[in-house]
Design a protein around this motif. Structure first.
Motif, PDB file in Angstrom:
ATOM      1  N   CYS A  77       0.834  -1.196   0.000  1.00 10.33           N
ATOM      2  CA  CYS A  77       0.000   0.000   0.000  1.00 10.33           C
ATOM      3  C   CYS A  77       0.873   1.252   0.000  1.00 10.33           C
ATOM      4  N   PHE A  78       0.427   2.256  -0.770  1.00 10.46           N
ATOM      5  CA  PHE A  78       1.091   3.553  -0.816  1.00 10.46           C
ATOM      6  C   PHE A  78       0.049   4.629  -0.578  1.00 10.46           C
ATOM      7  N   ASN A  79       0.456   5.709   0.134  1.00 12.10           N
ATOM      8  CA  ASN A  79      -0.484   6.805   0.357  1.00 12.10           C
ATOM      9  C   ASN A  79      -0.523   7.702  -0.874  1.00 12.10           C
ATOM     10  N   ASN A  80      -1.398   8.698  -0.849  1.00  9.76           N
ATOM     11  CA  ASN A  80      -1.576   9.561  -2.017  1.00  9.76           C
ATOM     12  C   ASN A  80      -0.328  10.380  -2.337  1.00  9.76           C
ATOM     13  N   GLY A  81       0.585  10.514  -1.384  1.00  8.94           N
ATOM     14  CA  GLY A  81       1.845  11.217  -1.621  1.00  8.94           C
ATOM     15  C   GLY A  81       2.892  10.324  -2.272  1.00  8.94           C
ATOM     16  N   GLY A  82       2.558   9.064  -2.516  1.00 13.31           N
ATOM     17  CA  GLY A  82       3.480   8.135  -3.162  1.00 13.31           C
ATOM     18  C   GLY A  82       4.416   7.421  -2.206  1.00 13.31           C
ATOM     19  N   ASN A  83       4.198   7.578  -0.907  1.00 12.52           N
ATOM     20  CA  ASN A  83       5.046   6.920   0.096  1.00 12.52           C
ATOM     21  C   ASN A  83       4.326   5.714   0.668  1.00 12.52           C
TER      22      ASN A  83
END
Length: 168
Positions: A77-83
């Motif tokens: 899983c990645f957050n909307n910031g790409g992290n």
């Protein structure tokens, strides 16, 4: 006595002449074998095995070829910031994949390719605000086989994708 021997030899010759076309139409006419089976992995994690089989005989117009492989896929899983969160929102999935197709035979030979995978994430999902990505995939025990029982280990085996980062 001589008559019995002649009758037996004639019967045996007739049996051989009758059985030869039947063997040819069942993939036994020549010496069926795979010349090669080569693996590759696409940028989306799909396994493709390209192959060539020869010696199928002239009585065969098509043959069913199968691909079997064990797959291990890593999803994260990645957050909307790409992290990706440090919480360890990742899952390794293992599956056995199988696919088959019917391929035309010309002059006793066939060639083609079969594709499978990647293994899906199953029930693994991401929390709200995160997106699931396929990060990598590895295939092993890849075997290409025909309907007559002939097979070959595709190579390289195992084969890995490297880093992918494909939305799932």
């Amino acid at each position: 006595m001589r008559r019995i021997v002649v009758v037996l030899i004639s019967a045996l010759a007739g049996l051989v002449l009758t059985a030869a076309p039947a063997l040819a139409s069942a993939g036994g006419g020549g010496s069926p074998h795979f010349q090669f089976a080569d693996n590759s992995v696409s940028g989306t994690g799909t396994l493709t095995a390209s192959f060539k089989e020869v010696g199928l005989g002239t009585g065969v117009s098509s043959v069913v070829i199968s691909l079997n492989a064990d797959a291990t896929a890593l999803y994260q899983c990645f957050n909307n910031g790409g992290n990706h969160p440090k919480a360890g929102n990742k899952e390794t999935v293992q599956a056995h994949l199988q696919t088959s197709g019917t391929f035309p035979v010309s002059n006793g030979n066939t060639a083609g390719s079969l594709s499978a995978g990647p293994a899906g994430p199953g029930s693994f999902g991401c929390p709200s605000g995160q997106t699931l990505f396929l990060q990598s995939v590895t295939y092993s025990h890849t075997i290409v086989s025909d309907a007559f029982g002939h097979s070959i280990d595709a190579s390289p085996d195992p084969i890995s994708s490297g880093t992918l980062h494909v939305p799932a």
